[in-house]
Design a protein around this motif. Structure first.
Motif, mmCIF file in Angstrom:
data_model
loop_
_atom_site.group_PDB
_atom_site.id
_atom_site.type_symbol
_atom_site.label_atom_id
_atom_site.label_comp_id
_atom_site.label_asym_id
_atom_site.label_seq_id
_atom_site.Cartn_x
_atom_site.Cartn_y
_atom_site.Cartn_z
ATOM 1 N N VAL A 229 42.584 39.538 44.069
ATOM 2 C CA VAL A 229 44.106 39.241 43.882
ATOM 3 C C VAL A 229 44.445 39.251 42.736
ATOM 4 N N ASP A 230 45.883 39.759 42.437
ATOM 5 C CA ASP A 230 46.474 39.812 40.947
ATOM 6 C C ASP A 230 47.916 39.812 41.164
ATOM 7 N N GLY A 231 48.632 38.878 40.989
ATOM 8 C CA GLY A 231 50.030 38.680 41.051
ATOM 9 C C GLY A 231 50.372 38.896 42.541
ATOM 10 N N PRO A 232 51.304 39.514 42.971
ATOM 11 C CA PRO A 232 51.626 39.844 44.426
ATOM 12 C C PRO A 232 50.652 40.575 45.121
ATOM 13 N N ALA A 233 49.803 41.270 44.581
ATOM 14 C CA ALA A 233 49.220 42.364 45.269
ATOM 15 C C ALA A 233 47.503 42.012 45.723
ATOM 16 N N VAL A 234 47.039 42.643 46.496
ATOM 17 C CA VAL A 234 45.369 42.345 47.062
ATOM 18 C C VAL A 234 44.918 43.587 46.957
ATOM 19 N N THR A 235 43.456 43.629 46.366
ATOM 20 C CA THR A 235 42.879 45.048 46.616
ATOM 21 C C THR A 235 41.731 44.872 47.542
ATOM 22 N N TRP A 236 41.777 45.863 48.486
ATOM 23 C CA TRP A 236 40.713 45.865 49.546
ATOM 24 C C TRP A 236 39.548 46.493 49.218
ATOM 25 N N ALA A 237 38.747 46.341 50.233
ATOM 26 C CA ALA A 237 37.264 46.987 49.909
ATOM 27 C C ALA A 237 37.188 48.388 49.605
ATOM 28 N N ASP A 238 38.060 49.186 50.033
ATOM 29 C CA ASP A 238 38.153 50.736 49.901
ATOM 30 C C ASP A 238 38.980 51.088 48.594
ATOM 31 N N ASN A 239 39.160 49.815 47.898
ATOM 32 C CA ASN A 239 39.877 50.062 46.326
ATOM 33 C C ASN A 239 41.364 50.120 46.522
ATOM 34 N N THR A 240 42.009 50.354 47.555
ATOM 35 C CA THR A 240 43.388 50.565 47.850
ATOM 36 C C THR A 240 43.942 49.289 47.298
ATOM 37 N N THR A 241 45.379 49.398 46.851
ATOM 38 C CA THR A 241 45.968 48.078 46.397
ATOM 39 C C THR A 241 47.354 47.932 47.210
#
Length: 322
Positions: A229-241
């Motif tokens: 998690v960074d700011g308003p975004a999450v990063t999924w296991a497939d590296n998409t944000t």
């Protein structure tokens, strides 16, 4: 004397989400001596349970004091002194904690380099889907509350159910009979399994078919747990944000028993040291309503009465022996 922290004798029920419905039919959802009433095969909703608990309290021959939160319990010789939030104190020869296992929401730290700047809440703070209409929502968890809330939100928002393990389902009515019929018939509902099950297991989602169908249709979609998690975004296991508006943690609860700390009656995680509800720290301290306290049904309306009788008999014997 019953000391209730809130302003009414219904425990946590008035604060649960609006659509919460019991998994057990009314015939299996009663406290001792007072049937739930109405159609015994229906599944009562939150407000029905609240009303039932209020009626039950009215028939108790007890001094019930609301807005009486206990902050500490200490020993006074063989007896106890209870400190209350309003500064008053009470003496007692015996104490039974009946706060259950759902008083302290478990809020695990989110992974990642930064803090989440969107809306972050525990499922205990969720009431209904209206405020989340049109949002991008992630519900964290794989249990009953996580699946129920995610499916409800998916009607008005784009929702992902994020969990470390796949969701497991168990039919609510196997072979055409409610699950609790079979638990009662086989004796599993009352079997003394608490000593074997020291920590609550990850339970399967009890489903009448709706939730399995919803997940299969992608409403909500189920995804492996996000990695950062960074700011308003999450990063999924497939590296998409992607940007997320709201994260709801359906990550369970822990017993709210910190007031017992002066008695050295808790382990390092804040759970009570007990055997079948009997405290290992003091012979006149007991517990009721804990998950897996003694049996599968210890934390339920249908099962807490059995554990309460055991606690009452044990404390009565202890008092007579002094």
């Amino acid at each position: 004397m019953i000391l209730e922290a809130s302003d009414q004798t219904a425990g946590s029920w008035p604060r649960y989400y609006d659509s919460l419905t019991l998994f057990s039919p009314a015939r299996y959802s009663s406290l001792p001596t007072m049937p739930f009433g109405g159609d015994p095969d229906r599944y009562p909703r939150r407000d029905e349970v609240t009303a039932y608990l209020l009626r039950y309290a009215e028939h108790l021959d007890a001094d019930i004091r609301t807005r009486s939160r206990v902050t500490a319990v200490r020993t006074d010789g063989e007896d106890f002194v209870l400190d209350l939030e309003d500064g008053s104190r009470l003496g007692a020869r015996a104490v039974v904690t009946a706060t259950g296992g759902f008083g302290r929401p478990h809020r695990p730290a989110l992974p990642g380099p930064g803090a989440f700047t969107g809306t972050l809440l525990h499922v205990s703070q969720y009431r209904n889907p209206t405020p989340y209409t049109g949002q991008r929502v992630v519900v964290v968890g794989a249990g009953n509350s996580a699946v129920q809330v995610a499916a409800e939100l998916a009607r008005v928002a784009r929702v992902s159910l994020a969990s470390r393990t796949p969701v497991r389902f168990f039919p609510q009515r196997p072979l055409g009979r409610d699950l609790h019929f079979w638990l009662t018939l086989t004796g599993l509902d009352t079997a003394p399994l608490g000593r074997l099950q020291r920590r609550p297991a990850t339970m399967a989602v009890i489903d009448d078919g709706r939730y399995r169908t919803a997940l299969a249709a992608g409403r909500p979609e189920r995804r492996p747990m996000f990695t950062a998690v960074d700011g308003p975004a999450v990063t999924w296991a497939d590296n998409t944000t992607e940007k997320v508006d709201t994260i709801i943690l359906a990550t369970g609860y822990q017993p709210d028993l910190n007031f017992l700390a002066p008695l050295a009656a808790l382990d390092q995680t804040g759970r009570p040291l007990h055997r079948d509800g009997a405290s290992l720290a003091h012979p006149r301290l007991a517990h009721v309503g804990l998950e897996w306290q003694r049996s599968l049904s210890s934390a339920s309306l249908r099962g807490v009465g059995r554990d309460a009788r055991r606690a009452a008999r044990r404390i009565a014997r202890e008092l007579r022996s002094r």
